[in-house]
Design a protein around this motif. Structure first.
Motif, PDB file in Angstrom:
ATOM      1  N   VAL A 144      54.893   7.541  40.509  1.00  0.00           N
ATOM      2  CA  VAL A 144      55.784   8.520  41.146  1.00  0.00           C
ATOM      3  C   VAL A 144      56.624   7.845  42.228  1.00  0.00           C
ATOM      4  O   VAL A 144      56.229   6.809  42.772  1.00  0.00           O
ATOM      5  CB  VAL A 144      54.988   9.691  41.764  1.00  0.00           C
ATOM      6  N   PRO A 145      57.775   8.412  42.567  1.00  0.00           N
ATOM      7  CA  PRO A 145      58.587   7.829  43.635  1.00  0.00           C
ATOM      8  C   PRO A 145      57.997   8.093  45.017  1.00  0.00           C
ATOM      9  O   PRO A 145      57.316   9.100  45.228  1.00  0.00           O
ATOM     10  CB  PRO A 145      59.938   8.534  43.476  1.00  0.00           C
ATOM     11  N   ILE A 146      58.268   7.176  45.929  1.00  0.00           N
ATOM     12  CA  ILE A 146      57.940   7.364  47.338  1.00  0.00           C
ATOM     13  C   ILE A 146      59.164   7.941  48.031  1.00  0.00           C
ATOM     14  O   ILE A 146      60.290   7.490  47.809  1.00  0.00           O
ATOM     15  CB  ILE A 146      57.560   6.029  48.008  1.00  0.00           C
ATOM     16  N   VAL A 147      58.947   8.946  48.864  1.00  0.00           N
ATOM     17  CA  VAL A 147      60.033   9.528  49.658  1.00  0.00           C
ATOM     18  C   VAL A 147      59.750   9.239  51.123  1.00  0.00           C
ATOM     19  O   VAL A 147      58.838   9.829  51.716  1.00  0.00           O
ATOM     20  CB  VAL A 147      60.141  11.052  49.442  1.00  0.00           C
ATOM     21  N   PRO A 148      60.497   8.316  51.740  1.00  0.00           N
ATOM     22  CA  PRO A 148      60.290   8.050  53.168  1.00  0.00           C
ATOM     23  C   PRO A 148      60.811   9.207  54.018  1.00  0.00           C
ATOM     24  O   PRO A 148      61.858   9.788  53.715  1.00  0.00           O
ATOM     25  CB  PRO A 148      61.104   6.767  53.421  1.00  0.00           C
ATOM     26  N   VAL A 149      60.067   9.542  55.059  1.00  0.00           N
ATOM     27  CA  VAL A 149      60.422  10.669  55.935  1.00  0.00           C
ATOM     28  C   VAL A 149      60.286  10.222  57.385  1.00  0.00           C
ATOM     29  O   VAL A 149      59.281   9.609  57.760  1.00  0.00           O
ATOM     30  CB  VAL A 149      59.498  11.877  55.690  1.00  0.00           C
ATOM     31  N   TYR A 150      61.292  10.559  58.193  1.00  0.00           N
ATOM     32  CA  TYR A 150      61.205  10.263  59.625  1.00  0.00           C
ATOM     33  C   TYR A 150      61.168  11.564  60.416  1.00  0.00           C
ATOM     34  O   TYR A 150      62.012  12.452  60.227  1.00  0.00           O
ATOM     35  CB  TYR A 150      62.393   9.424  60.103  1.00  0.00           C
ATOM     36  N   ILE A 151      60.167  11.671  61.307  1.00  0.00           N
ATOM     37  CA  ILE A 151      60.023  12.841  62.174  1.00  0.00           C
ATOM     38  C   ILE A 151      60.047  12.347  63.620  1.00  0.00           C
ATOM     39  O   ILE A 151      59.193  11.549  64.014  1.00  0.00           O
ATOM     40  CB  ILE A 151      58.698  13.580  61.896  1.00  0.00           C
ATOM     41  N   PRO A 152      61.017  12.782  64.418  1.00  0.00           N
ATOM     42  CA  PRO A 152      61.122  12.280  65.802  1.00  0.00           C
ATOM     43  C   PRO A 152      59.870  12.555  66.619  1.00  0.00           C
ATOM     44  O   PRO A 152      59.216  13.587  66.459  1.00  0.00           O
ATOM     45  CB  PRO A 152      62.320  13.056  66.369  1.00  0.00           C
ATOM     46  N   ALA A 153      59.552  11.606  67.498  1.00  0.00           N
ATOM     47  CA  ALA A 153      58.396  11.781  68.380  1.00  0.00           C
ATOM     48  C   ALA A 153      58.668  12.874  69.412  1.00  0.00           C
ATOM     49  O   ALA A 153      57.779  13.649  69.764  1.00  0.00           O
ATOM     50  CB  ALA A 153      58.061  10.465  69.063  1.00  0.00           C
ATOM     51  N   LYS A 154      59.910  12.951  69.895  1.00  0.00           N
ATOM     52  CA  LYS A 154      60.272  13.967  70.887  1.00  0.00           C
ATOM     53  C   LYS A 154      60.670  15.256  70.189  1.00  0.00           C
ATOM     54  O   LYS A 154      61.635  15.296  69.444  1.00  0.00           O
ATOM     55  CB  LYS A 154      61.427  13.461  71.761  1.00  0.00           C
ATOM     56  N   LYS A 155      59.907  16.275  70.455  1.00  0.00           N
ATOM     57  CA  LYS A 155      60.185  17.587  69.886  1.00  0.00           C
ATOM     58  C   LYS A 155      60.336  18.551  71.061  1.00  0.00           C
ATOM     59  O   LYS A 155      59.350  18.926  71.685  1.00  0.00           O
ATOM     60  CB  LYS A 155      59.059  18.021  68.946  1.00  0.00           C
ATOM     61  N   ARG A 156      61.558  18.891  71.364  1.00  0.00           N
ATOM     62  CA  ARG A 156      61.838  19.700  72.558  1.00  0.00           C
ATOM     63  C   ARG A 156      61.779  21.186  72.245  1.00  0.00           C
ATOM     64  O   ARG A 156      62.210  21.632  71.191  1.00  0.00           O
ATOM     65  CB  ARG A 156      63.210  19.328  73.121  1.00  0.00           C
ATOM     66  N   TRP A 157      61.252  21.923  73.195  1.00  0.00           N
ATOM     67  CA  TRP A 157      61.166  23.373  73.044  1.00  0.00           C
ATOM     68  C   TRP A 157      62.564  23.969  72.879  1.00  0.00           C
ATOM     69  O   TRP A 157      63.507  23.579  73.560  1.00  0.00           O
ATOM     70  CB  TRP A 157      60.496  23.998  74.265  1.00  0.00           C
ATOM     71  N   PHE A 158      62.678  24.904  71.938  1.00  0.00           N
ATOM     72  CA  PHE A 158      63.904  25.666  71.692  1.00  0.00           C
ATOM     73  C   PHE A 158      65.078  24.800  71.225  1.00  0.00           C
ATOM     74  O   PHE A 158      66.223  25.246  71.262  1.00  0.00           O
ATOM     75  CB  PHE A 158      64.318  26.447  72.951  1.00  0.00           C
ATOM     76  N   ARG A 159      64.805  23.563  70.781  1.00  0.00           N
ATOM     77  CA  ARG A 159      65.866  22.702  70.244  1.00  0.00           C
ATOM     78  C   ARG A 159      65.451  22.187  68.872  1.00  0.00           C
ATOM     79  O   ARG A 159      64.266  22.003  68.605  1.00  0.00           O
ATOM     80  CB  ARG A 159      66.136  21.514  71.182  1.00  0.00           C
ATOM     81  N   PHE A 160      66.443  21.958  68.044  1.00  0.00           N
ATOM     82  CA  PHE A 160      66.147  21.509  66.694  1.00  0.00           C
ATOM     83  C   PHE A 160      65.499  20.133  66.674  1.00  0.00           C
ATOM     84  O   PHE A 160      65.894  19.229  67.398  1.00  0.00           O
ATOM     85  CB  PHE A 160      67.421  21.464  65.852  1.00  0.00           C
ATOM     86  N   THR A 161      64.502  20.008  65.801  1.00  0.00           N
ATOM     87  CA  THR A 161      63.914  18.712  65.469  1.00  0.00           C
ATOM     88  C   THR A 161      64.381  18.369  64.058  1.00  0.00           C
ATOM     89  O   THR A 161      64.117  19.119  63.117  1.00  0.00           O
ATOM     90  CB  THR A 161      62.374  18.766  65.497  1.00  0.00           C
ATOM     91  N   ASP A 162      65.111  17.260  63.928  1.00  0.00           N
ATOM     92  CA  ASP A 162      65.626  16.859  62.626  1.00  0.00           C
ATOM     93  C   ASP A 162      64.570  16.080  61.846  1.00  0.00           C
ATOM     94  O   ASP A 162      64.143  14.995  62.263  1.00  0.00           O
ATOM     95  CB  ASP A 162      66.880  15.986  62.781  1.00  0.00           C
ATOM     96  N   VAL A 163      64.158  16.626  60.725  1.00  0.00           N
ATOM     97  CA  VAL A 163      63.236  15.949  59.812  1.00  0.00           C
ATOM     98  C   VAL A 163      64.106  15.260  58.760  1.00  0.00           C
ATOM     99  O   VAL A 163      64.791  15.928  57.983  1.00  0.00           O
ATOM    100  CB  VAL A 163      62.270  16.949  59.158  1.00  0.00           C
ATOM    101  N   VAL A 164      64.095  13.921  58.761  1.00  0.00           N
ATOM    102  CA  VAL A 164      65.035  13.158  57.946  1.00  0.00           C
ATOM    103  C   VAL A 164      64.363  12.678  56.657  1.00  0.00           C
ATOM    104  O   VAL A 164      63.338  11.990  56.699  1.00  0.00           O
ATOM    105  CB  VAL A 164      65.585  11.946  58.723  1.00  0.00           C
TER     106      VAL A 164
END
Length: 202
Positions: A144-164
């Motif tokens: 199966v393929p591998i899908v790399p994913v990046y999740i930022p360490a800083k997750k601020r309240w009431f602001r978007f966290t971009d999951v790449v």
């Protein structure tokens, strides 16, 4: 299991959409079939961020540390939602077999190649992080393929966290099952791909 997964998603989503909204970047990279999703891991809510961002239709089988599965009620719910346990620091054959079964069945599996929570590429002992070879082995053995994913360490309240979401790829090996050296090389390359997504999105 899918019904419990969907119900939990709709219970969790309102909280995250208000306090920790998660936004998916790279949706076009999501494979139509099952794949092995591999992400960096800096906080307890990382798997929830990915699950919330992707949506309820694409069920994610999350490989979680066994301690969570032993918590009364929570562990039962997680198991019913399709989440399965892995004993960290050991060669957990049962977890490997479970992951292979899901991947060969066309399902999505999420695991964290670094094996523990890492911030800024450095573990709690101050050592540079490195990927374990388990993800490489699973991808090679199942095809199966591998899908790399990046999740930022800083997750601020009431602001978007971009999951790449990065481009899926199938690692290549010289032999049918691959060697330990090839697994380590694939693991190192995977970790570089994951953190490269973070540098691009910064």
């Amino acid at each position: 299991m899918r019904t419990v997964y969907t119900i939990l998603w709709y219970i969790i989503f309102p909280f995250f959409s208000l306090f920790h909204p998660c936004r998916l970047v790279g949706r076009e990279n999501l494979p139509s079939d099952g794949a092995l999703y591999c992400a960096n891991h800096s906080g307890l809510c990382d798997p929830v961020c990915l699950v919330v961002a992707i949506g309820p239709r694409r069920q994610m089988r999350v490989m979680a540390k066994a301690e969570f599965m032993r918590i009364p009620v929570l562990g039962w719910l997680l198991k019913k939602a399709g989440i399965f346990a892995v004993e960290r620091g050991k060669s957990d054959i049962s977890a490997i077999k479970t992951a292979i079964k899901y991947l060969k069945g066309g399902e999505n599996v999420l695991l964290f190649p670094e094996g523990t929570r890492i911030k800024d590429g450095v573990d709690k002992h101050g050592h540079e992080s490195e990927a374990k070879s388990g993800a490489a082995m699973l991808a090679v053995r199942t095809g199966v393929p591998i899908v790399p994913v990046y999740i930022p360490a800083k997750k601020r309240w009431f602001r978007f966290t971009d999951v790449v979401i990065g481009e899926p790829y199938v690692p290549q090996v010289a032999t049918k099952k691959g060697s330990a050296e090839e697994y380590h090389a694939i693991a190192d390359d995977l970790l570089e791909r994951i953190y490269a997504l973070g540098r691009k999105s910064a």
